[in-house]
Design an enzyme around this catalytic site. Structure first.
Site, PDB file in Angstrom:
ATOM      1  N   CYS A 180      39.318  28.605  27.940  1.00  0.00           N
ATOM      2  CA  CYS A 180      39.035  27.086  28.456  1.00  0.00           C
ATOM      3  C   CYS A 180      40.261  26.353  28.548  1.00  0.00           C
ATOM      4  O   CYS A 180      41.188  26.520  27.506  1.00  0.00           O
ATOM      5  CB  CYS A 180      37.958  26.310  27.492  1.00  0.00           C
ATOM      6  SG  CYS A 180      38.150  24.673  27.746  1.00  0.00           S
ATOM      7  N   CYS A 214      33.111  22.738  24.774  1.00  0.00           N
ATOM      8  CA  CYS A 214      33.696  21.378  25.164  1.00  0.00           C
ATOM      9  C   CYS A 214      33.103  21.511  26.879  1.00  0.00           C
ATOM     10  O   CYS A 214      32.552  22.379  27.413  1.00  0.00           O
ATOM     11  CB  CYS A 214      35.011  21.180  25.146  1.00  0.00           C
ATOM     12  SG  CYS A 214      36.059  21.757  26.618  1.00  0.00           S
ATOM     13  N   CYS A 265      27.951   7.553  44.768  1.00  0.00           N
ATOM     14  CA  CYS A 265      27.062   6.822  43.755  1.00  0.00           C
ATOM     15  C   CYS A 265      26.012   6.068  43.954  1.00  0.00           C
ATOM     16  O   CYS A 265      25.014   6.015  43.427  1.00  0.00           O
ATOM     17  CB  CYS A 265      27.956   6.291  42.636  1.00  0.00           C
ATOM     18  SG  CYS A 265      29.065   6.955  41.631  1.00  0.00           S
TER      19      CYS A 265
END
Length: 375
Positions: free
Chosen positions: A353, A279, A296
């Site tokens: 994880c 993932c 951005c």
């Protein structure tokens, strides 16, 4: 010297068929859905050449081969001749000439628009009629109608994906048009999902576009993604990307990831439920601090770069739906536009994880600060 392969006119072939010759349509299954020469049997050229004896047990029988226009049947006749079949003929002009001659045909098993629109898909052995119908039944959630979402949405709609859920809360800005090709200059100021809907429906009116003008959040992420076959990440911020990952892990849905910045891009499939998969948190357990994430508006990008990465994402989605080829699950594909190079990195699942690790309990979703998501 190898004897020449005889070609027959459709009328001659029809007369021989009526007198007992076997007529074999060697087109792909999807092509034959438009109708076949009446009385013929259908088997694709590749299957016929692979397992000839199963379909043609008598090498001395009179065999007539027909395809779309005559080329494939002629080539197949040469192969059969080499296998010892003594009386093999090819119908000159194929099914098109057969129809033109007014000879009897079976009824089509699909509508004309479907057959014409997807004709190039239907000729692919890996796709065919069944594959195209899988695409028509598929549901894809696409997050973001921007740089990555635009090319992905255009090609998924063109490919005939049945339902595309488009999730975006932004409006079209003139600075978007350099790379967000699903929008037009006249769409500036309009909601992106509405602009994208108009373009996608103009391209393929048979695809259902489920426009969701909203921002993905901890409160709605699972509801918006549930029931989809594939999720495509076209987001531009870490908050959305981590929410997507966490929800896809919980739902067991593959997430097709893409990211671009400057002249570099990367794509992968995050799917820990798949053998060898991982993932997004296996690669990046936590998002970077806001001070390390570029603005951005300040992070420039070559306009064509999202097109490359978005099309790769669409390709992966189609492959996953069809169950063909080798997906990028467990692999990070990196693209350097300046050097025109692709590199593949193997990704390993992290046993500790925080989201898909062994023994990890699924935590609640969390909204993170909406910092820009450069890779």
């Amino acid at each position: 010297m190898k004897p020449a392969i005889f070609e027959l006119s459709p009328n001659d072939a029809y007369e021989r068929q009526r007198n007992g010759a076997l007529l074999v349509d060697v087109r792909e299954d999807g092509e034959r859905a438009a109708g076949m020469a009446e009385g013929s049997i259908g088997v694709s050229r590749s299957r016929l050449e692979t397992d000839t004896a199963a379909w043609l047990p008598d090498p001395a029988a009179e065999i007539l081969l027909i395809c779309a226009a005559g080329a494939r049947s002629l080539q197949c006749a040469g192969v059969l001749q080499g296998l010892g079949y003594e009386h093999v003929y090819s119908v000159n002009g194929g099914t098109k000439a057969w129809q033109t001659a007014g000879l009897p045909m079976t009824e089509s098993t699909a509508d004309a628009d479907f057959l014409e629109r997807y004709s190039r898909h239907l000729r692919l052995p890996e796709m065919g009629l069944d594959g195209q119908r899988k695409l028509a039944a598929a549901r894809v959630a696409l997050i973001g109608a921007g740089g990555l979402g635009s090319p992905a949405a255009l090609y998924l709609a063109a490919a005939g994906i049945g339902t595309i859920r488009l999730i975006d809360d932004d409006v079209v800005d003139r600075s978007n048009l350099q790379r967000q090709v699903v929008h037009r200059d006249a769409d500036v100021g309009a909601p992106k999902v509405e602009s994208a809907c108009r373009t996608l429906h103009a391209l393929n009116p048979h695809v259902a576009i489920d426009a969701q003008r909203t921002r993905l959040s901890a409160a709605n992420v699972e509801r918006l993604l549930a029931g989809h076959d594939v999720v495509i990440d076209g987001s531009d911020n870490f908050s959305t990307r981590y929410l997507l990952n966490d929800a896809c892990v919980r739902l067991g849905v593959p997430m097709v990831y893409g990211a671009v910045q400057g002249f570099d891009g990367q794509v992968s499939v995050f799917w820990p439920a798949h053998e060898g998969g991982s993932c997004y948190r296996c690669l990046f357990p936590e998002p970077p601090s806001p001070e390390f994430a570029p603005s951005c508006s300040e992070a420039g990008v070559l306009g064509v770069l999202p097109g490359v990465i978005g099309l790769l994402q669409a390709t992966e989605a189609v492959k996953l739906i069809l169950g063909i080829g080798e997906s990028l699950s467990g692999t990070l594909l990196r693209f350097d536009a300046l050097g025109m190079r692709f590199d593949r990195l193997r990704l390993e699942r992290d046993p500790v994880c925080p989201r898909c690790g062994e023994g990890v309990k699924q935590a609640d979703y969390m909204d993170l600060p909406a910092t820009c998501a450069a890779h």
